[in-house]
Design an enzyme around this catalytic site. Sequence first.
Site, PDB file in Angstrom:
ATOM      1  N   HIS A  29       1.325  -0.820   0.108  1.00 29.08           N
ATOM      2  CA  HIS A  29       0.353  -0.109   0.148  1.00 29.08           C
ATOM      3  C   HIS A  29       1.103   0.800  -0.009  1.00 29.08           C
ATOM      4  O   HIS A  29       1.537   1.188   0.464  1.00 29.08           O
ATOM      5  CB  HIS A  29      -0.945  -0.348   1.098  1.00 29.08           C
ATOM      6  CG  HIS A  29      -1.929   1.037   1.523  1.00 29.08           C
ATOM      7  ND1 HIS A  29      -1.785   2.642   1.362  1.00 29.08           N
ATOM      8  CD2 HIS A  29      -3.222   1.024   1.080  1.00 29.08           C
ATOM      9  CE1 HIS A  29      -2.468   2.818   1.629  1.00 29.08           C
ATOM     10  NE2 HIS A  29      -3.502   2.195   1.461  1.00 29.08           N
ATOM     11  N   ASP A  40       3.200  -4.175   8.204  1.00 30.33           N
ATOM     12  CA  ASP A  40       1.604  -3.390   7.831  1.00 30.33           C
ATOM     13  C   ASP A  40       0.403  -4.532   8.297  1.00 30.33           C
ATOM     14  O   ASP A  40      -0.020  -5.920   8.169  1.00 30.33           O
ATOM     15  CB  ASP A  40       2.078  -3.278   6.791  1.00 30.33           C
ATOM     16  CG  ASP A  40       0.656  -2.564   6.312  1.00 30.33           C
ATOM     17  OD1 ASP A  40      -0.355  -2.405   7.301  1.00 30.33           O
ATOM     18  OD2 ASP A  40       0.062  -1.444   5.043  1.00 30.33           O
ATOM     19  N   GLN A  77      -4.592  -5.276   7.351  1.00 29.64           N
ATOM     20  CA  GLN A  77      -4.717  -6.330   6.645  1.00 29.64           C
ATOM     21  C   GLN A  77      -5.716  -7.504   7.655  1.00 29.64           C
ATOM     22  O   GLN A  77      -5.934  -8.287   7.168  1.00 29.64           O
ATOM     23  CB  GLN A  77      -4.990  -6.331   5.425  1.00 29.64           C
ATOM     24  CG  GLN A  77      -5.212  -4.562   4.029  1.00 29.64           C
ATOM     25  CD  GLN A  77      -6.765  -4.276   4.868  1.00 29.64           C
ATOM     26  OE1 GLN A  77      -7.120  -5.460   4.575  1.00 29.64           O
ATOM     27  NE2 GLN A  77      -7.256  -3.406   4.019  1.00 29.64           N
ATOM     28  N   LYS A 104     -10.825  -0.180   9.805  1.00 31.54           N
ATOM     29  CA  LYS A 104     -10.907  -0.781   9.506  1.00 31.54           C
ATOM     30  C   LYS A 104     -11.102  -2.532  10.716  1.00 31.54           C
ATOM     31  O   LYS A 104     -11.479  -3.562   9.662  1.00 31.54           O
ATOM     32  CB  LYS A 104      -9.846  -2.028   9.336  1.00 31.54           C
ATOM     33  CG  LYS A 104      -9.546  -0.278   8.117  1.00 31.54           C
ATOM     34  CD  LYS A 104      -7.731  -1.114   6.650  1.00 31.54           C
ATOM     35  CE  LYS A 104      -6.795   0.071   5.587  1.00 31.54           C
ATOM     36  NZ  LYS A 104      -8.141   0.656   5.262  1.00 31.54           N
ATOM     37  N   CYS A 155      -4.897   2.487  -3.611  1.00 35.60           N
ATOM     38  CA  CYS A 155      -3.816   2.989  -3.145  1.00 35.60           C
ATOM     39  C   CYS A 155      -1.881   2.015  -3.132  1.00 35.60           C
ATOM     40  O   CYS A 155      -1.281   1.939  -2.286  1.00 35.60           O
ATOM     41  CB  CYS A 155      -3.642   3.116  -1.894  1.00 35.60           C
ATOM     42  SG  CYS A 155      -4.320   4.492  -0.768  1.00 35.60           S
TER      43      CYS A 155
END
Lengths: 146, 425
Positions: B138, B215, B218, B241, B381
């Site tokens: 991303h 990261d 997700q 999220k 993104c």
Amino acid sequence: MQLQQMYQEIILDHYKNPHGRGLRDPFDAESFQVNPTCGDEVTLRVRLDGDQVADVSYDGQGCSISQASTSVLTDLVVGRSVGEAFGKLDAFVELMQGRGTVEPDEDVLEDGIAFAGVAKYPARVKCALLGWMAFKDAVARAQGGS
Amino acid sequence: MTAVTAPLDVDALRADFPILGRTVRDGKRLVYLDSGATSQHPVQVIEAERAFLTEHNAAVHRGAHQLAEEATDAYEHARARIAEFVGASANELVFTKNATEGINLVAYAMGNASTAGPESARFKLGPGDEIVITEMEHHANLVPWQQLAQRTGATLRWLGVTDEGRLDLSNVDELVNSRTKVLAFTHQSNVLGTVNPVEPLVARARSVGALVVLDACQSVPHSAVDFRALGIDFAVFSSHKMLGPYGLGVLYGRHELLAAMPPFLTGGSMIEMVEMTRTTFAPPPQRFEAGTPMTSQAVALGAAVDYLSVVGMDRIAAHEHQLTVAALDGLAGIEGIRVLGPVDGHARGGAVAFVVDGIHPHDVGQVLDDQGVAVRVGHHCAWPLHRRLGVPASVRASFYLYNDLADVDAFLAAVRETRRFFGVA
């Protein structure tokens, strides 16, 4: 279904059979515009003959709305004076930013009136204006002598 | 570990999310498949934020009145709950504006280390040093590192992506080497759904002394994640999220590292002592939380974590897996569809990105929207990733605990309708 209001036959026709597409020489100025949210892009060239828009040629990738509106643009501005062309640009921008409340003038916008339905979808207005912003920028560059 | 036995009672869960009861586009049932962008909020989370504001609201970590005590307790209790949820200690979690700011915090702290004293030498970067990322990142885990490299003279390198949408690890030993200072990668791709192999990447980084930044935006919302067990150095994830409010991200850093790292933003709340010409800094996490923090938001994220824990992260992951496989199988049965990323359910999460031959993703998204199906269109993104896969943009459906098989069916029907509408069926 509101979808047909957006995707008028005129728009789909221009999308499938675009007018004036392909980059041509000679040209006075070129503009590259991109929609950063979706990556759609257009490269558009303008050739001026004095005060006349002698040619507009373009290439790009994008959705049906952005590609069709650029095709309609070439129909509307080629052969006209810069002043007339910018009058059409102003009318098209006003239509697109009107959120569906602006009644388009067919004498001015011709096939461009088909985009009235797109104006009801704020997320797609940028798509419809992509080629037009490239045209505005390219003319400014051509007139600036750059 | 919760045993994955009883499936989710999705109907009961959906009742907690008022927005799922509304209709869109002339009375269509809302089929919300954009949780990869932002999730919806259960009443329990909304109520927790409201309760804080109506009963305990005050500025935290200052003031000695009762409300200030209660607010500070609520804020720090939420930090402890969220830390436990991801296998960390409370003093290892920093609240930031969003996950993007968390990555920037680490990148800027590393930049600041270049002009700081010897205590932060291990964060220093300069010409000859290398930062390694991946081509599937991303922009939030790409641009900060690219810019840090430009500011410091370090070199940015990246692991490639295979045609199948997995990380290309064939040259990992060459890319991650003794010059590597940072290895930053996504746990789970926001486009492809790919779950990356943390273990070998951490092992390689360890062997060369590089810091690992994960990261986890997700992964944390969708599966049980234990940062300490993963052995990473830093990680970020995002409140909105995972059923929580906007305006809040979380940065995890191993305590030993946070304690040695110079600050990013400076000002109130992050100091130990201030004189007109010098300042000493508070220990972490306060050192990295300059200014009045996002208090009610953190409290509400604590409630979101409680909600997810009661449902069970393993059950949520199993549920999403079922939906993902159903969507992949369904798409495989429609002509002219190309799925970006793994086409089976192995080591992949619930983001399903695809393109439809002959129809631009924007136009696909528009027809889906007309059917009440909310998906993301564009490059999500992750522009370099799309460039690598040879497409300008894609359509992405992403699933969460409140989606059900009826949503998958509606989605597949809408994709078929798109092909009919544009005359490519």
